[in-house]
Design a protein around this motif. Structure first.
Motif, PDB file in Angstrom:
ATOM      1  N   HIS A   1      36.409 -22.175 -71.405  1.00  0.00           N
ATOM      2  CA  HIS A   1      37.045 -21.756 -70.519  1.00  0.00           C
ATOM      3  C   HIS A   1      37.390 -23.247 -69.482  1.00  0.00           C
ATOM      4  CE1 HIS A   1      34.581 -19.267 -67.863  1.00  0.00           C
ATOM      5  NE2 HIS A   1      34.229 -20.538 -67.387  1.00  0.00           N
TER       6      HIS A   1
ATOM      7  N   LYS B   1      24.713 -23.519 -72.693  1.00  0.00           N
ATOM      8  CA  LYS B   1      26.147 -24.508 -73.698  1.00  0.00           C
ATOM      9  C   LYS B   1      25.982 -25.141 -74.190  1.00  0.00           C
ATOM     10  CE  LYS B   1      27.933 -23.150 -69.218  1.00  0.00           C
ATOM     11  NZ  LYS B   1      28.116 -23.679 -68.153  1.00  0.00           N
TER      12      LYS B   1
ATOM     13  N   ALA C   1      27.470 -22.801 -61.472  1.00  0.00           N
ATOM     14  CA  ALA C   1      26.216 -23.982 -61.533  1.00  0.00           C
ATOM     15  C   ALA C   1      26.434 -25.075 -61.713  1.00  0.00           C
ATOM     16  CB  ALA C   1      25.076 -22.793 -62.328  1.00  0.00           C
ATOM     17  N   SER C   2      27.041 -25.357 -62.744  1.00  0.00           N
ATOM     18  CA  SER C   2      26.714 -27.214 -62.879  1.00  0.00           C
ATOM     19  C   SER C   2      27.278 -28.464 -61.473  1.00  0.00           C
ATOM     20  CB  SER C   2      27.825 -27.265 -63.867  1.00  0.00           C
ATOM     21  OG  SER C   2      27.661 -26.092 -64.627  1.00  0.00           O
TER      22      SER C   2
HETATM   23  P1  PGA Z   1      28.809 -22.680 -64.833  1.00  0.00           P
HETATM   24  O1  PGA Z   1      30.388 -22.683 -65.797  1.00  0.00           O
HETATM   25  O2  PGA Z   1      28.793 -21.812 -64.102  1.00  0.00           O
HETATM   26  O3  PGA Z   1      27.765 -23.305 -65.574  1.00  0.00           O
HETATM   27  O4  PGA Z   1      29.086 -24.576 -63.850  1.00  0.00           O
HETATM   28  C1  PGA Z   1      30.920 -23.376 -65.315  1.00  0.00           C
HETATM   29  C2  PGA Z   1      32.413 -22.731 -65.897  1.00  0.00           C
HETATM   30  O5  PGA Z   1      31.923 -21.706 -66.620  1.00  0.00           O
HETATM   31  O6  PGA Z   1      33.305 -23.301 -65.985  1.00  0.00           O
END
Ligand code: PGA
Length: 256
Positions: free
Chosen positions: A137, A201, A38-39
């Motif tokens: 991770h 996060k 998602a990021s």
């Molecule tokens: P995300 O997480 O989907 O929030 O970008 C990154 C990841 O789990 O490595």
């Protein structure tokens, strides 16, 4: 580690796209380490817009992705090959022949790990983009007793499987294993751009910046890399601000 705090998700994606655009402009044949999730989604969208509207040129860029689900072919809508083709490669005009993603369906997985590792070592990333998972991770290097050096097969932690399950429709099995480049593979990148956003996060961001460097939170190893920029949004940095404002100050002044 150089920190950039973004006020909101729109600014976050624009700042990330600015960073990548600058590197691609400076070096049109950049070797770019990619991630999914998602990021980076808003960043890929913004880069695609700049490609379509401003002619930002990716035709000479080479990409290497960090990981792939074991068991999913590149044509599966939840595979990372598919994600990248849809959200980055095609919209930015990057030919498939310039891209590398580990195979999730190789008959001999150990051979595929060795092949991919050799490929990564022969093409170290000029810029490696990374996210961080709730478990800490990077790539799919989950918490372990020691840092995994090379490309390997990993058992995903339940927290990671749960986080990823939102992308899979009900009834479909979420993969429990993946092939991922190792921490050693990632650390050979000349430069790293770490993208962290969202309230979920905040805890891992606190551990990343304020806790000990440990394989129990694999992303903490990035504190030992000499050229990392982290773009973090206000929601993700909130706990650091609340619990350790002095640490933010140390990062801002370049002490950390
Ligand atoms: P995300 O997480 O989907 O929030 O970008 C990154 C990841 O789990 O490595």
């Amino acid at each position: 580690m150089h920190l950039i705090i973004a006020a909101n998700s729109e600014t976050f994606s624009k700042l990330a796209a600015d960073f990548v655009e600058q590197r691609v402009t400076d070096r049109p044949n950049l070797c770019l380490g990619t991630v999914t999730g998602a990021s980076p989604e808003g960043m890929y969208r913004e880069l695609a817009r700049r490609h379509a509207e401003n002619g930002l040129d990716f035709s000479e860029v080479r990409t290497i992705n960090t990981d792939e689900y074991l068991g999913l072919p590149g044509t599966h809508p939840q595979s990372y090959r598919f994600y990248l083709e849809q959200k980055f490669f095609r919209p930015c005009g990057i030919p498939s022949s310039h891209t590398a993603v580990p195979s999730g369906t190789a008959e001999d997985t150990l051979k595929e790990c060795a092949r991919y590792e050799a490929f990564c070592r022969a093409h170290p990333a000029d810029l490696q983009i990374l996210g961080i998972g709730h478990t800490g991770h990077i790539g799919f290097n989950e918490p372990e007793d020691c840092f995994a050096d090379k490309t390997h097969i990993v058992d995903l932690q339940q927290e990671t499987i749960d986080a990823n399950s939102v992308y899979f429709s009900g009834g479909e099995d979420v993969p429990t294993q993946a092939i991922t480049v190792g921490i050693g593979t990632l650390m050979q990148a000349k430069e790293i751009l770490l993208l962290i956003c969202g309230a979920s996060k905040a805890e891992v961001t606190y551990k990343l910046l304020c806790g000990p460097v440990t394989p129990k939170v694999p992303g903490t190893i990035l504190r030992f890399h000499r050229n990392v920029t982290a773009i973090i949004d206000e929601e993700a940095i909130a706990l650091v601000r609340e619990r350790a404002p002095e640490v933010l100050q140390e990062y801002a002044s370049g002490e950390k």
